[in-house]
Design a protein around this motif. Sequence first.
Motif, PDB file in Angstrom:
ATOM      1  N   SER A   1       0.822  -1.201   0.000  1.00  0.00           N
ATOM      2  CA  SER A   1       0.000   0.000   0.000  1.00  0.00           C
ATOM      3  C   SER A   1       0.862   1.260   0.000  1.00  0.00           C
ATOM      4  O   SER A   1       0.591   2.221  -0.731  1.00  0.00           O
ATOM      5  CB  SER A   1      -0.923  -0.007   1.226  1.00  0.00           C
ATOM      6  N   SER A   2       1.920   1.246   0.804  1.00  0.00           N
ATOM      7  CA  SER A   2       2.809   2.396   0.866  1.00  0.00           C
ATOM      8  C   SER A   2       3.569   2.582  -0.445  1.00  0.00           C
ATOM      9  O   SER A   2       3.716   3.711  -0.935  1.00  0.00           O
ATOM     10  CB  SER A   2       3.798   2.222   2.023  1.00  0.00           C
TER      11      SER A   2
ATOM     12  N   LYS B   1       2.667   1.679  -3.490  1.00  0.00           N
ATOM     13  CA  LYS B   1       1.750   2.182  -4.526  1.00  0.00           C
ATOM     14  C   LYS B   1       1.528   3.683  -4.366  1.00  0.00           C
ATOM     15  O   LYS B   1       1.541   4.433  -5.349  1.00  0.00           O
ATOM     16  CB  LYS B   1       0.421   1.440  -4.446  1.00  0.00           C
ATOM     17  N   TYR B   2       1.323   4.097  -3.132  1.00  0.00           N
ATOM     18  CA  TYR B   2       1.079   5.528  -2.862  1.00  0.00           C
ATOM     19  C   TYR B   2       2.298   6.355  -3.269  1.00  0.00           C
ATOM     20  O   TYR B   2       2.162   7.388  -3.944  1.00  0.00           O
ATOM     21  CB  TYR B   2       0.766   5.715  -1.382  1.00  0.00           C
TER      22      TYR B   2
ATOM     23  N   LYS C   1       3.065   6.399  -7.141  1.00  0.00           N
ATOM     24  CA  LYS C   1       2.120   7.233  -7.892  1.00  0.00           C
ATOM     25  C   LYS C   1       2.479   8.706  -7.771  1.00  0.00           C
ATOM     26  O   LYS C   1       2.308   9.486  -8.727  1.00  0.00           O
ATOM     27  CB  LYS C   1       0.699   6.982  -7.376  1.00  0.00           C
ATOM     28  N   ARG C   2       3.012   9.104  -6.610  1.00  0.00           N
ATOM     29  CA  ARG C   2       3.318  10.511  -6.362  1.00  0.00           C
ATOM     30  C   ARG C   2       4.813  10.808  -6.467  1.00  0.00           C
ATOM     31  O   ARG C   2       5.255  11.896  -6.115  1.00  0.00           O
ATOM     32  CB  ARG C   2       2.795  10.908  -4.974  1.00  0.00           C
TER      33      ARG C   2
ATOM     34  N   SER D   1       1.224   1.088   6.590  1.00  0.00           N
ATOM     35  CA  SER D   1       1.437   1.862   5.372  1.00  0.00           C
ATOM     36  C   SER D   1       1.536   3.352   5.679  1.00  0.00           C
ATOM     37  O   SER D   1       2.322   4.080   5.062  1.00  0.00           O
ATOM     38  CB  SER D   1       0.299   1.595   4.383  1.00  0.00           C
ATOM     39  N   GLU D   2       0.743   3.813   6.651  1.00  0.00           N
ATOM     40  CA  GLU D   2       0.764   5.224   7.015  1.00  0.00           C
ATOM     41  C   GLU D   2       2.127   5.629   7.586  1.00  0.00           C
ATOM     42  O   GLU D   2       2.660   6.695   7.246  1.00  0.00           O
ATOM     43  CB  GLU D   2      -0.332   5.532   8.036  1.00  0.00           C
TER      44      GLU D   2
ATOM     45  N   THR E   1       4.815   5.610   4.741  1.00  0.00           N
ATOM     46  CA  THR E   1       4.617   6.736   3.835  1.00  0.00           C
ATOM     47  C   THR E   1       5.025   8.048   4.484  1.00  0.00           C
ATOM     48  O   THR E   1       5.710   8.892   3.869  1.00  0.00           O
ATOM     49  CB  THR E   1       3.149   6.811   3.384  1.00  0.00           C
TER      50      THR E   1
END
Length: 273
Positions: free
Chosen positions: A118-119, A121-122, A125-126, A156-157, A160
Amino acid sequence: MFGEEFELLTWLRRIIDILLVTFVVYKLISIVRGTRAVQLLKGIIVILAAGFLSNFFGLHTMSFIMNLVITYGVLAIIIIFQPEMRRGLEQLGRGRLFGRGQSTEEEDSVKTIDAIMSSLKYMAKRRIGALISIEKETGMSDYIETGVAVNAQISSELLTNIFMPNAPLHDGAVILRSNQLVAAACYLPLSENPFISKELGTRHRAAIGVSEVTDALTVTVSEETGAISATKNGELHRDLDDETIRKMLEKELLQASKSSNTSFWNWGGRKDG
């Protein structure tokens, strides 16, 4: 002859009884470990020791007080530590109390993989640069000491936020160990391989460098392109898709017990180094 067999059977029952009690106590300690109940157990031991010493030395008043504490303390324990007791009964109902710890460990590994994916992917993308190294058999304590201790459950938080631009810990690598985020802002050794592509930056060189001296799996997110790469055993694989990365993480975290002779790299992607 019959008496000897009876005595042997008696001793066998005693040994089995002791082993079962030991196993149950061990499982109960495993359940309460990391909860407030640990302090409760320490308090109970102190009270029992005080009661024993009071009786031994004939301290009648102290012994009377200890007996009252033990008598009414059971009810207080049930009320105060209801959440911990409920947790233990829930695990018993799910068959975990006497089950193997492997299933729980696998569940933790799955959660870790989901958090990392999840991290990644985030950040991809950015186009947020990241460097995540997963410790295996070769210890990474030397590199952990160069960073800032975190010792937190992986999410994930958390991953990130660490790599967000201008964050205090974003510069450097995050090191994971046994489903725990051990440290952040760690310095990894840069590879001196002259054949590495000149377009690769410091993160990729650090990922290759640590893979040359340890068996760690290191995942990198490019700040320029957002592409995800991975290194292991001195090899760099670039531009990996989500499915490939997940397979890699599952192989490292869920199938670590398999033979090391099995080839790790069976997926697509560009290979450098």
